[in-house]
Design a protein around this motif. Structure first.
Motif, mmCIF file in Angstrom:
data_model
loop_
_atom_site.group_PDB
_atom_site.id
_atom_site.type_symbol
_atom_site.label_atom_id
_atom_site.label_comp_id
_atom_site.label_asym_id
_atom_site.label_seq_id
_atom_site.Cartn_x
_atom_site.Cartn_y
_atom_site.Cartn_z
ATOM 1 N N ASP A 135 0.908 -1.121 -0.143
ATOM 2 C CA ASP A 135 0.048 0.001 -0.010
ATOM 3 C C ASP A 135 1.136 1.234 -0.074
ATOM 4 O O ASP A 135 1.344 1.451 0.939
ATOM 5 N N ILE A 136 0.904 1.885 -1.140
ATOM 6 C CA ILE A 136 1.995 3.150 -1.236
ATOM 7 C C ILE A 136 1.116 4.326 -0.617
ATOM 8 O O ILE A 136 0.014 4.759 -1.134
ATOM 9 N N LEU A 137 1.650 4.952 0.525
ATOM 10 C CA LEU A 137 1.077 5.967 1.335
ATOM 11 C C LEU A 137 1.268 7.325 0.836
ATOM 12 O O LEU A 137 0.660 8.190 1.078
ATOM 13 N N SER A 138 2.582 7.477 0.108
ATOM 14 C CA SER A 138 2.791 8.855 -0.325
ATOM 15 C C SER A 138 2.303 8.854 -2.102
ATOM 16 O O SER A 138 2.043 7.799 -2.412
ATOM 17 N N SER A 139 2.662 9.757 -2.570
ATOM 18 C CA SER A 139 1.953 10.042 -4.065
ATOM 19 C C SER A 139 2.882 10.900 -4.859
ATOM 20 O O SER A 139 3.494 11.966 -4.409
ATOM 21 N N PHE A 140 3.060 10.319 -6.192
ATOM 22 C CA PHE A 140 3.732 11.277 -7.301
ATOM 23 C C PHE A 140 2.602 11.756 -8.120
ATOM 24 O O PHE A 140 2.972 12.491 -8.981
ATOM 25 N N GLU A 141 1.378 11.408 -7.784
ATOM 26 C CA GLU A 141 0.433 11.927 -8.717
ATOM 27 C C GLU A 141 0.246 13.425 -8.903
ATOM 28 O O GLU A 141 0.073 14.195 -9.783
ATOM 29 N N TYR A 142 0.049 14.148 -7.604
ATOM 30 C CA TYR A 142 0.305 15.653 -7.609
ATOM 31 C C TYR A 142 1.306 16.228 -8.368
ATOM 32 O O TYR A 142 1.264 17.309 -9.229
ATOM 33 N N VAL A 143 2.575 15.708 -7.984
ATOM 34 C CA VAL A 143 3.788 16.271 -8.913
ATOM 35 C C VAL A 143 3.475 16.015 -10.342
ATOM 36 O O VAL A 143 3.921 17.024 -11.252
#
Length: 265
Positions: A248-256
């Motif tokens: 489960d990836i808790l951080s995200s690169f989607e916003y970047v």
């Protein structure tokens, strides 16, 4: 000691980590030739505090007890990690790794992304792309019943097969109420070896990969880590919770990547 997190604690960790992702996106909006890393740092600190969190890196002591002076670690070109934001303008063709940490609702967030400044040499872009891909290969192995060595092995094999160096002196880590918890998470290893991964473990996986030799040096400031041969290095990081069958990836690169669009790595 490794602390297993409850589902509720993992959700609090997710909130802190998503804020890191949003902070990195605010930074992404500003990265271009002429901007300074100190300017990036100021925007990041204001954004984190405006969202009710605290920047965890600021004041964090190194092995000499010296506090880190900034919110972000900004590592440019041959700097691997822990670069201190300064007043030197970024140049066309630079790369900059931005590592960010937050503390909110009693739990920490930690993630990093390496950005291109303008048009970057294709050889350097390939290093960034490979490092990011290696991160996700490591994450594929962050599942209940595997071992820490499986994560490191996946990262090491992929990067070394592309002739890159894998930094060994600095590693990922457990994360929770403290930014650095057990276990250490190396980016190298043997399949089937190391600590058994269990559901509820939360770790930061962060490949630090070099274009040339993996040998590094510490600068006199006691923080900045560079490649010995002065070739570029890349750094990508996600915080994940060990899952059954899938991490489960808790951080995200989607916003970047919404900000970067087709310029994303």
């Amino acid at each position: 000691m490794i602390f297993l997190k409850t589902d509720d604690e993992i959700e609090l960790l997710r909130q802190s980590n998503l804020l890191v992702g949003k902070t990195l996106a605010e930074v992404a909006k500003l990265i271009k030739p002429g901007v300074t890393t100190k300017e990036l740092d100021k925007v990041a600190e204001e954004f984190i505090r405006d969202n009710g969190a605290i920047p965890t890196f600021k004041g964090f002591p190194n092995q000499n007890g010296d506090p880190f002076p900034s919110t972000l670690c900004t590592s440019v070109n041959d700097q691997v990690v822990h670069g201190i934001p300064n007043d030197i303008p970024l140049k066309e063709g630079d790369i900059v790794s931005v590592d960010c940490g937050t503390y909110m609702n009693g739990f920490c967030g930690d993630s990093a992304y390496t950005f291109c400044v303008g048009e970057v040499d294709p050889e350097i872009r390939k290093l960034l792309k490979t490092t990011k891909e290696a991160l996700y290969l490591g994450i594929e192995n962050a599942i209940h019943g595997k071992r820490l060595g499986d994560i490191g092995y996946a990262i090491q094999q992929y990067c070394e097969s592309n002739t890159y160096g894998v930094v060994r002196e600095f590693v990922g880590h457990g994360i929770g109420k403290d930014m650095h918890e057990d276990p250490q998470v190396p980016n190298y290893g043997k399949r089937g070896y190391g600590t058994l991964l269990k559901k509820g473990m939360c770790i930061a996986i962060e490949p630090m990969i070099t274009l040339g030799s993996r040998q590094i040096v510490m600068e006199r400031d006691g923080w900045t880590v560079r490649t010995r041969d002065r070739k570029c290095a890349a750094h990508f990081e996600h915080t994940v919770a060990i899952g059954v069958g899938k991490a489960d990836i808790l951080s995200s690169f989607e916003y970047v990547e919404q900000v970067l669009g087709d310029k994303a790595i």
